[in-house]
Motif scaffolding. Structure first.
Motif, PDB file in Angstrom:
ATOM      1  N   ASN A   1       0.893  -1.023   0.215  1.00 23.35           N
ATOM      2  CA  ASN A   1       0.025  -0.299   0.393  1.00 23.35           C
ATOM      3  C   ASN A   1       0.781   0.920   0.140  1.00 23.35           C
ATOM      4  OD1 ASN A   1       0.649   0.616   2.863  1.00 23.35           O
ATOM      5  ND2 ASN A   1      -1.025  -1.462   3.142  1.00 23.35           N
ATOM      6  N   SER A   2       0.627   2.167   0.278  1.00 27.28           N
ATOM      7  CA  SER A   2       1.120   3.816  -0.088  1.00 27.28           C
ATOM      8  C   SER A   2       1.735   3.948   1.549  1.00 27.28           C
ATOM      9  CB  SER A   2      -0.211   4.493  -0.408  1.00 27.28           C
ATOM     10  OG  SER A   2      -1.675   4.953   1.060  1.00 27.28           O
ATOM     11  N   GLY A   3       1.397   2.984   2.580  1.00 25.74           N
ATOM     12  CA  GLY A   3       1.800   3.893   3.915  1.00 25.74           C
ATOM     13  C   GLY A   3       1.286   4.743   4.744  1.00 25.74           C
TER      14      GLY A   3
ATOM     15  N   GLY B   1       6.303  -3.150   5.130  1.00 24.90           N
ATOM     16  CA  GLY B   1       7.626  -2.890   5.706  1.00 24.90           C
ATOM     17  C   GLY B   1       7.651  -1.827   6.664  1.00 24.90           C
ATOM     18  N   ASP B   2       8.752  -1.534   7.574  1.00 25.05           N
ATOM     19  CA  ASP B   2       8.996   0.140   7.648  1.00 25.05           C
ATOM     20  C   ASP B   2       7.733   0.755   7.326  1.00 25.05           C
ATOM     21  OD1 ASP B   2       9.738  -1.342   9.900  1.00 25.05           O
ATOM     22  OD2 ASP B   2      11.562  -0.795   8.878  1.00 25.05           O
ATOM     23  N   LYS B   3       8.042   0.586   5.726  1.00 21.18           N
ATOM     24  CA  LYS B   3       6.781   1.846   4.889  1.00 21.18           C
ATOM     25  C   LYS B   3       5.431   1.902   4.601  1.00 21.18           C
ATOM     26  CE  LYS B   3      11.246   3.553   2.559  1.00 21.18           C
ATOM     27  NZ  LYS B   3      12.364   3.620   1.224  1.00 21.18           N
ATOM     28  N   GLY B   4       5.004   0.532   4.852  1.00 22.39           N
ATOM     29  CA  GLY B   4       4.070  -0.016   4.537  1.00 22.39           C
ATOM     30  C   GLY B   4       3.111   0.043   6.187  1.00 22.39           C
ATOM     31  N   TRP B   5       1.486  -0.015   5.659  1.00 27.32           N
ATOM     32  CA  TRP B   5       0.835   0.228   6.831  1.00 27.32           C
ATOM     33  C   TRP B   5      -0.314  -1.125   6.951  1.00 27.32           C
ATOM     34  CZ3 TRP B   5       0.330   2.944  10.828  1.00 27.32           C
ATOM     35  CH2 TRP B   5      -1.268   3.088  11.366  1.00 27.32           C
ATOM     36  N   SER B   6      -0.383  -0.915   8.183  1.00 23.17           N
ATOM     37  CA  SER B   6      -1.491  -2.222   8.066  1.00 23.17           C
ATOM     38  C   SER B   6      -1.061  -3.859   8.081  1.00 23.17           C
ATOM     39  CB  SER B   6      -3.068  -2.366   7.423  1.00 23.17           C
ATOM     40  OG  SER B   6      -4.112  -3.005   8.198  1.00 23.17           O
ATOM     41  N   GLU B   7      -1.543  -4.889   7.727  1.00 20.40           N
ATOM     42  CA  GLU B   7      -0.877  -5.837   7.468  1.00 20.40           C
ATOM     43  C   GLU B   7       0.013  -5.990   6.449  1.00 20.40           C
ATOM     44  OE1 GLU B   7      -3.550  -9.776   6.023  1.00 20.40           O
ATOM     45  OE2 GLU B   7      -5.316  -7.682   6.365  1.00 20.40           O
ATOM     46  N   ALA B   8       0.296  -4.985   5.435  1.00 18.55           N
ATOM     47  CA  ALA B   8       1.297  -4.874   4.869  1.00 18.55           C
ATOM     48  C   ALA B   8       2.723  -4.318   5.505  1.00 18.55           C
ATOM     49  CB  ALA B   8       1.537  -3.864   3.495  1.00 18.55           C
TER      50      ALA B   8
ATOM     51  N   LYS C   1      -5.755   4.993   4.141  1.00 22.38           N
ATOM     52  CA  LYS C   1      -5.422   3.944   3.167  1.00 22.38           C
ATOM     53  C   LYS C   1      -4.886   2.317   3.278  1.00 22.38           C
ATOM     54  CE  LYS C   1      -5.617   7.956  -0.377  1.00 22.38           C
ATOM     55  NZ  LYS C   1      -4.787   8.342  -1.663  1.00 22.38           N
ATOM     56  N   PRO C   2      -5.858   1.431   3.993  1.00 22.76           N
ATOM     57  CA  PRO C   2      -5.073   0.388   3.923  1.00 22.76           C
ATOM     58  C   PRO C   2      -4.581  -0.982   2.926  1.00 22.76           C
ATOM     59  CG  PRO C   2      -7.236   0.105   5.206  1.00 22.76           C
ATOM     60  CD  PRO C   2      -6.886   1.270   4.248  1.00 22.76           C
ATOM     61  N   TYR C   3      -5.410  -0.038   2.093  1.00 20.08           N
ATOM     62  CA  TYR C   3      -5.232  -1.444   0.929  1.00 20.08           C
ATOM     63  C   TYR C   3      -5.014  -0.611  -0.189  1.00 20.08           C
ATOM     64  CZ  TYR C   3      -7.496  -4.050   4.158  1.00 20.08           C
ATOM     65  OH  TYR C   3      -7.613  -4.973   5.705  1.00 20.08           O
ATOM     66  N   GLY C   4      -3.902  -0.649  -1.049  1.00 19.75           N
ATOM     67  CA  GLY C   4      -3.714  -0.391  -2.184  1.00 19.75           C
ATOM     68  C   GLY C   4      -3.125   0.764  -2.294  1.00 19.75           C
ATOM     69  N   GLY C   5      -2.919   1.008  -3.697  1.00 20.68           N
ATOM     70  CA  GLY C   5      -2.375   2.322  -3.532  1.00 20.68           C
ATOM     71  C   GLY C   5      -1.473   2.949  -3.921  1.00 20.68           C
ATOM     72  N   GLY C   6      -0.639   2.756  -3.504  1.00 17.48           N
ATOM     73  CA  GLY C   6       0.942   1.800  -3.691  1.00 17.48           C
ATOM     74  C   GLY C   6       1.872   0.671  -3.644  1.00 17.48           C
TER      75      GLY C   6
ATOM     76  N   LEU D   1       3.572 -11.104  -6.951  1.00 16.45           N
ATOM     77  CA  LEU D   1       4.319 -10.096  -6.386  1.00 16.45           C
ATOM     78  C   LEU D   1       5.411  -9.063  -7.437  1.00 16.45           C
ATOM     79  CD1 LEU D   1       4.272 -11.350  -2.500  1.00 16.45           C
ATOM     80  CD2 LEU D   1       2.236 -10.134  -4.405  1.00 16.45           C
ATOM     81  N   HIS D   2       6.926  -9.579  -7.690  1.00 18.73           N
ATOM     82  CA  HIS D   2       7.416  -8.408  -8.195  1.00 18.73           C
ATOM     83  C   HIS D   2       7.024  -8.015  -8.990  1.00 18.73           C
ATOM     84  CE1 HIS D   2      10.608  -8.025 -11.400  1.00 18.73           C
ATOM     85  NE2 HIS D   2      11.131  -7.872 -10.590  1.00 18.73           N
ATOM     86  N   ASP D   3       6.131  -8.710 -10.579  1.00 19.19           N
ATOM     87  CA  ASP D   3       5.397  -8.284 -11.232  1.00 19.19           C
ATOM     88  C   ASP D   3       4.304  -7.115 -10.820  1.00 19.19           C
ATOM     89  OD1 ASP D   3       6.946 -10.008 -12.720  1.00 19.19           O
ATOM     90  OD2 ASP D   3       5.028 -11.371 -13.454  1.00 19.19           O
ATOM     91  N   TYR D   4       3.609  -7.653 -10.212  1.00 23.16           N
ATOM     92  CA  TYR D   4       2.540  -6.336  -9.092  1.00 23.16           C
ATOM     93  C   TYR D   4       3.312  -4.827  -9.085  1.00 23.16           C
ATOM     94  CZ  TYR D   4      -1.044  -3.695  -6.495  1.00 23.16           C
ATOM     95  OH  TYR D   4      -1.422  -3.367  -5.581  1.00 23.16           O
ATOM     96  N   VAL D   5       4.142  -5.122  -8.297  1.00 23.19           N
ATOM     97  CA  VAL D   5       5.098  -4.170  -8.013  1.00 23.19           C
ATOM     98  C   VAL D   5       5.696  -3.380  -9.373  1.00 23.19           C
ATOM     99  CG1 VAL D   5       7.499  -3.158  -6.961  1.00 23.19           C
ATOM    100  CG2 VAL D   5       5.956  -5.084  -5.379  1.00 23.19           C
TER     101      VAL D   5
END
Length: 454
Positions: free
Chosen positions: A204-206, A219-226, A210-215, A274-278
């Protein structure tokens, strides 16, 4: 026998649900009201908190989280339900603040809804404090975690339940009725899994809003489950989330109640999703997340053998584009059910080589719990399943009764993860499955406590 007459006569085969009646009664409640704490007030914790706050037999007296934003949201929920303000722990970021919560006097139970890697230690500390545990899936990470949880429960006698909500899914419970009524004949093969596009959950965007998607942060830069879940895909390769699939399959096969898992093996596909998504979402090959090498295969296929001769196939599929499906299949000598096409086929009832729509069967074999509580559960998350799983935990505690999904179920279902990891790491080797009951599976009764009470 035609289909209409068959459905009319099937009630007799159910025997008034006698086969599902627990060996205990919840009518004489030991405790009419419970004081409950919640460790973990994130997105999942808030869903479970809502179900606790809706109840008039529960006082939510304590909340713990090291994320002040999430703790604040949980307090706002209590205020919205016009409940007394719970005591809070963890605002300072102290990762051991939950121990202060467990030290509260007169705390009857705790719900644990934290990242997976914390579940075992928190459950063990709660059981040692004589506080009953309702633990979100999974029970532990390493195989030793599972033995430690089991031994602690055995030593302390503290109630422990795995909060596997899919066991209470409406069609899953109707099929349980059909299995017990021998609609499928002798069971031969079962399938399930966790087939769910989680790419927007793992990245996500961190931004807290916006806990789902958007970025593509994690890890440390993510939010919630990310913030925590994605790292498991970096470091581990196995069936990381087995209980949604194996829970219902284990119920159908009477695992730990006259049957058990004997062997397990697992296979992993290559890791690309996951790599392709990023890469596609960021549009930046140099983005740090695009340089990460993910260990988790996109498709993990795990097979279990059972003492009574059944096979069970599980699939973990969370890194590729796909619609949601748990992929259930129950197949026996008389026919089968598949949830993907919402259909059944029964020899001598269905037209040869053709599917029948499942709805008429679901209506006929509706589980007594759904008949009784469907309206109450309608407002709950995951199609009502969340209400049922919390209700089961609370009602069992009030009645001082065995947990519907007990510690043996919890550790066996969850231990599939480290065992699948070992199998894959050792060249897809078939491994013996530990008997966590140490022989008790031979005499334990096939109740799963899914009777008319809860």
């Amino acid at each position: 026998m035609n289909r209409r007459n068959f459905l009319r006569s099937s009630t007799t085969a159910l025997g008034g649900s006698a086969l599902l009646t627990p060996a205990f009664s919840a009518q004489a409640a030991a405790r009419p009201r419970l004081r409950v704490g919640l460790i973990g007030t994130g997105m999942r914790g808030q869903v479970l908190l809502k179900e606790l706050l809706r109840r008039d037999d529960v006082d939510v007296v304590a909340l713990c989280d090291i994320e002040p934003i999430m703790l604040g949201r949980a307090l706002a929920m209590a205020e919205k339900f016009q409940r007394p303000k719970p005591q809070t722990f963890g605002e300072s970021g102290d990762k051991l603040a939950y121990l202060q919560l467990l030290a509260k006097k007169d705390l009857d139970a705790v719900i644990i809804a934290t990242p997976w890697e914390l579940h075992a230690a928190m459950s063990i500390d709660a059981m040692n404090a004589k506080v009953a545990v309702g633990c979100e899936v999974v029970a532990g990470v390493s195989l030793q975690d599972h033995w430690d949880v089991l031994r602690t429960q055995q030593r302390t006698g503290t109630p422990y339940m795995l909060l596997e909500n899919v066991c209470y899914r409406r069609d899953v419970m109707a099929v349980l009725q059909m299995v017990r009524a021998q609609m499928f004949g002798e069971l031969v093969h079962l399938q399930g899994g966790y087939q769910h596009d989680l790419r927007a959950v793992k990245f996500n965007s961190g931004e807290p809003a916006k806990p789902y998607g958007g970025g593509v942060e994690f890890g440390d830069k993510g939010w919630s489950e990310a913030r925590w879940r994605t790292q498991h895909a970096v470091e581990r390769n196995g069936e990381l989330y087995p209980s949604h699939g194996i829970g219902p399959c284990a119920m159908y096969a009477n695992i730990h109640r006259g049957n058990r898992f004997t062997h397990i093996n697992a296979f992993a596909s290559k890791a690309r999703g996951l790599h392709d998504y990023v890469a596609n979402k960021s549009g930046k090959p140099e983005h740090p997340s695009a340089k990460v090498k993910f260990k988790l295969g996109d498709i993990i296929t795990t097979t279990l053998a059972c003492e009574n001769g059944e096979t069970i196939l599980l699939q973990h599929d969370t890194s590729l584009p796909r619609p949601y499906s748990l992929g259930f299949r129950v197949q026996g000598t008389n026919g089968l059910w598949m949830d993907v096409n919402h259909s059944v086929h029964f020899e001598g009832i269905s037209k040869p080589h053709q599917w029948e729509d499942f709805q008429a069967y679901q209506d006929k074999f509706e589980h007594p719990l759904w008949k009784k509580h469907a309206a109450t559960a309608a407002e709950a998350g995951h199609g009502g399943m969340d209400w049922f799983v919390i209700n089961a935990f609370i009602e069992a505690l009030k009645a001082d009764a065995p947990m519907p999904i007990d510690v043996y179920d919890a550790v066996a279902w969850s231990a599939i993860t480290p065992l699948s990891e070992q199998s894959i790491a050792e060249g897809f080797k078939t491994l013996p499955f530990p008997d966590f009951t140490e022989g008790q599976w031979k005499t334990r009764k096939p109740i799963f406590a899914f009777g008319d009470s809860y």
